[in-house]
Each structure stands twice: as C-alpha cells, then as structure tokens.
Motif scaffolding. Structure first.
Motif, PDB file in Angstrom:
ATOM      1  N   SER A 258       0.806  -1.212   0.000  1.00  0.00           N
ATOM      2  CA  SER A 258       0.000   0.000   0.000  1.00  0.00           C
ATOM      3  C   SER A 258       0.844   1.268   0.000  1.00  0.00           C
ATOM      4  O   SER A 258       0.306   2.351  -0.125  1.00  0.00           O
ATOM      5  CB  SER A 258      -0.940  -0.003   1.207  1.00  0.00           C
ATOM      6  OG  SER A 258      -0.189  -0.008   2.405  1.00  0.00           O
TER       7      SER A 258
ATOM      8  N   GLU B  25       3.479   4.051  -1.398  1.00  0.00           N
ATOM      9  CA  GLU B  25       4.025   4.641  -2.616  1.00  0.00           C
ATOM     10  C   GLU B  25       5.137   5.575  -2.172  1.00  0.00           C
ATOM     11  O   GLU B  25       4.890   6.546  -1.455  1.00  0.00           O
ATOM     12  CB  GLU B  25       2.955   5.431  -3.365  1.00  0.00           C
ATOM     13  CG  GLU B  25       3.494   6.194  -4.544  1.00  0.00           C
ATOM     14  CD  GLU B  25       2.543   7.262  -5.067  1.00  0.00           C
ATOM     15  OE1 GLU B  25       2.843   7.819  -6.124  1.00  0.00           O
ATOM     16  OE2 GLU B  25       1.532   7.534  -4.413  1.00  0.00           O
TER      17      GLU B  25
ATOM     18  N   CYS C  84      -6.806   5.666  11.854  1.00  0.00           N
ATOM     19  CA  CYS C  84      -6.184   5.100  10.660  1.00  0.00           C
ATOM     20  C   CYS C  84      -5.507   3.774  11.004  1.00  0.00           C
ATOM     21  O   CYS C  84      -4.464   3.758  11.667  1.00  0.00           O
ATOM     22  CB  CYS C  84      -5.178   6.119  10.119  1.00  0.00           C
ATOM     23  SG  CYS C  84      -4.017   5.489   8.911  1.00  0.00           S
TER      24      CYS C  84
ATOM     25  N   CYS D  41      -1.877   3.397   9.991  1.00  0.00           N
ATOM     26  CA  CYS D  41      -1.038   4.225  10.862  1.00  0.00           C
ATOM     27  C   CYS D  41      -0.715   3.463  12.143  1.00  0.00           C
ATOM     28  O   CYS D  41       0.440   3.414  12.582  1.00  0.00           O
ATOM     29  CB  CYS D  41      -1.756   5.523  11.235  1.00  0.00           C
ATOM     30  SG  CYS D  41      -2.192   6.595   9.864  1.00  0.00           S
TER      31      CYS D  41
ATOM     32  N   LYS E 143      -1.984  14.035   2.081  1.00  0.00           N
ATOM     33  CA  LYS E 143      -3.382  13.740   1.761  1.00  0.00           C
ATOM     34  C   LYS E 143      -3.728  12.290   2.027  1.00  0.00           C
ATOM     35  O   LYS E 143      -4.882  11.900   1.927  1.00  0.00           O
ATOM     36  CB  LYS E 143      -3.656  14.079   0.299  1.00  0.00           C
ATOM     37  CG  LYS E 143      -3.476  15.547   0.008  1.00  0.00           C
ATOM     38  CD  LYS E 143      -3.657  15.866  -1.446  1.00  0.00           C
ATOM     39  CE  LYS E 143      -3.410  17.360  -1.643  1.00  0.00           C
ATOM     40  NZ  LYS E 143      -3.322  17.733  -3.017  1.00  0.00           N
ATOM     41  N   VAL E 144      -2.718  11.471   2.322  1.00  0.00           N
ATOM     42  CA  VAL E 144      -2.882  10.045   2.577  1.00  0.00           C
ATOM     43  C   VAL E 144      -2.274   9.749   3.937  1.00  0.00           C
ATOM     44  O   VAL E 144      -1.230  10.295   4.290  1.00  0.00           O
ATOM     45  CB  VAL E 144      -2.146   9.221   1.485  1.00  0.00           C
ATOM     46  CG1 VAL E 144      -2.157   7.742   1.808  1.00  0.00           C
ATOM     47  CG2 VAL E 144      -2.747   9.484   0.122  1.00  0.00           C
ATOM     48  N   PHE E 145      -2.931   8.867   4.691  1.00  0.00           N
ATOM     49  CA  PHE E 145      -2.417   8.495   6.014  1.00  0.00           C
ATOM     50  C   PHE E 145      -2.184   7.002   6.061  1.00  0.00           C
ATOM     51  O   PHE E 145      -3.013   6.250   5.586  1.00  0.00           O
ATOM     52  CB  PHE E 145      -3.397   8.929   7.108  1.00  0.00           C
ATOM     53  CG  PHE E 145      -3.510  10.414   7.174  1.00  0.00           C
ATOM     54  CD1 PHE E 145      -4.504  11.068   6.472  1.00  0.00           C
ATOM     55  CD2 PHE E 145      -2.605  11.160   7.890  1.00  0.00           C
ATOM     56  CE1 PHE E 145      -4.597  12.446   6.494  1.00  0.00           C
ATOM     57  CE2 PHE E 145      -2.690  12.539   7.916  1.00  0.00           C
ATOM     58  CZ  PHE E 145      -3.681  13.184   7.222  1.00  0.00           C
TER      59      PHE E 145
ATOM     60  N   THR F 224       1.541   9.093   6.091  1.00  0.00           N
ATOM     61  CA  THR F 224       2.561   9.610   5.172  1.00  0.00           C
ATOM     62  C   THR F 224       3.803   9.881   5.997  1.00  0.00           C
ATOM     63  O   THR F 224       3.716  10.475   7.072  1.00  0.00           O
ATOM     64  CB  THR F 224       2.095  10.900   4.467  1.00  0.00           C
ATOM     65  OG1 THR F 224       1.096  10.585   3.517  1.00  0.00           O
ATOM     66  CG2 THR F 224       3.246  11.596   3.753  1.00  0.00           C
TER      67      THR F 224
ATOM     68  N   ARG G 294       3.852   7.353   1.017  1.00  0.00           N
ATOM     69  CA  ARG G 294       2.405   7.479   1.247  1.00  0.00           C
ATOM     70  C   ARG G 294       1.831   6.089   1.424  1.00  0.00           C
ATOM     71  O   ARG G 294       1.907   5.266   0.522  1.00  0.00           O
ATOM     72  CB  ARG G 294       1.740   8.171   0.065  1.00  0.00           C
ATOM     73  CG  ARG G 294       2.095   9.631  -0.032  1.00  0.00           C
ATOM     74  CD  ARG G 294       1.344  10.294  -1.184  1.00  0.00           C
ATOM     75  NE  ARG G 294       1.519  11.718  -1.140  1.00  0.00           N
ATOM     76  CZ  ARG G 294       2.003  12.439  -2.137  1.00  0.00           C
ATOM     77  NH1 ARG G 294       2.342  11.859  -3.263  1.00  0.00           N
ATOM     78  NH2 ARG G 294       2.135  13.732  -2.018  1.00  0.00           N
ATOM     79  N   GLY G 295       1.284   5.831   2.596  1.00  0.00           N
ATOM     80  CA  GLY G 295       0.741   4.521   2.916  1.00  0.00           C
ATOM     81  C   GLY G 295       1.618   3.814   3.936  1.00  0.00           C
ATOM     82  O   GLY G 295       2.684   4.300   4.323  1.00  0.00           O
TER      83      GLY G 295
END
Length: 174
Positions: free
Chosen positions: A27, A29, A71, A74, A135-137, A139, A154-155
């Motif tokens: 997941s 990036e 999250c 996270c 914008k993604v959690f 990060t 990210r991810g």
C-alpha cells in the motif's frame, strides 16, 4: 506510458518505482522529494509541551510521520517506526509522530495504550499536514541529516525490513 513523455518524466517514474519496490507494504508509494519543492517550516508542540522545529534537529536524520488514531495502517506501522529509533539511536534518527486533527486526549490515549515512546506532535487544525501536502495516512517524509528532504512514503510501510533500513541509513551523514 504515452508517447511524448519527456526523458525527465521517465526518470522520475523510474526512480519512484525503485523506491517503491524498497518498501515491503504494497500500500506504500515512495517518491523522491521534488527537486524544486522547498522544505516546509515545522513548529509544533508535543504532548509534553515541548516545541519541535527542523533546524533544531540538524545533524540527525528525521522522519515526519503523519498519522491519526482512526487510521488502521497508521496504527499498524507505528511499532516499527519506534523500533527504528531503538535500532539506530536518537542521536542519529528522530521520528516525529505528527497527529492529524485529533484532540490532545485522543493522541495521549493512543500513545499510552500502544506504549509509544516517540515524540507525538499535535497538528490540531491540520495546517502542517496541508503545508507538507499530506493527503494520505500514514505519510512519512524523510529528511537527511543535512536538513534536505529526500523522499515521501504514502501509505503503510513495514520499517523493520532490510529494504526500509537501507532507505533510512541513506539519510545518515556519510
């Protein structure tokens, strides 16, 4: 890839692919920090009231990990982030867990329940996350010991893998 892409775009995509392959979580990036994108200011308070800024951390590699207790990825990666600091020592690596838009009590409760020893910084309005284009959690943004940003993940990342270790070690002074 469409015809007409520039060589630069191809190299950026290729670099991102190499970095992404270094992360074990599918997941995640991972991309290089854009060359012309300046570093953002960071001035946040942690749960104990201490203020943190990047100039005060120069000489150490820094991972800025943006997260929230709601999250799941996270929560899953947090123990391996803590292991990184235990492995390399806080004189070489600082991981700042930046909580996104949650009340102090929620972040404190999460840190206590999970046994988290990382500095938990509060971003109650999400201003810092917005400035760092999060914008993604989760990060995670990597900053080398010389203060230059190097990459963004990210991810969820499993920070306990050899590949992730090599990514972090590349941030240390040579």
């Amino acid at each position: 890839m469409q015809v007409g892409h520039t060589r630069r775009t191809f190299l950026q995509v290729a670099s991102a692919s190499v970095l992404a392959a270094a992360c074990s979580a599918e997941s995640a990036e991972v991309t290089r920090w854009p060359a012309r994108e300046p570093i953002r200011p960071l001035d946040l308070e942690d749960l104990s009231g201490r203020r943190w800024s990047l100039p005060g951390l120069r000489g150490r590699a820094v991972l800025l990990n943006f997260w929230a207790s709601w999250c799941e990825p996270c929560r899953a990666e947090m123990p391996t982030l803590q292991q990184l600091v235990e492995l390399y020592g806080d004189d070489k690596l600082t991981v700042l867990a930046i909580n996104f838009k949650e009340p102090r009590t929620t972040a404190e409760r999460f840190a206590k329940r999970s046994g988290l020893n990382l500095p938990v910084l509060l971003d109650p309005a999400g201003d810092i996350a917005r400035k760092w284009n999060v914008k993604v959690f989760p990060t995670t943004i990597a900053i080398a010991a010389d203060g230059t940003p190097k990459w963004r993940a990210r991810g969820e990342v499993d920070w306990s893998t050899a590949e992730s270790g090599r990514m972090v070690e590349a941030l240390f002074p040579r």
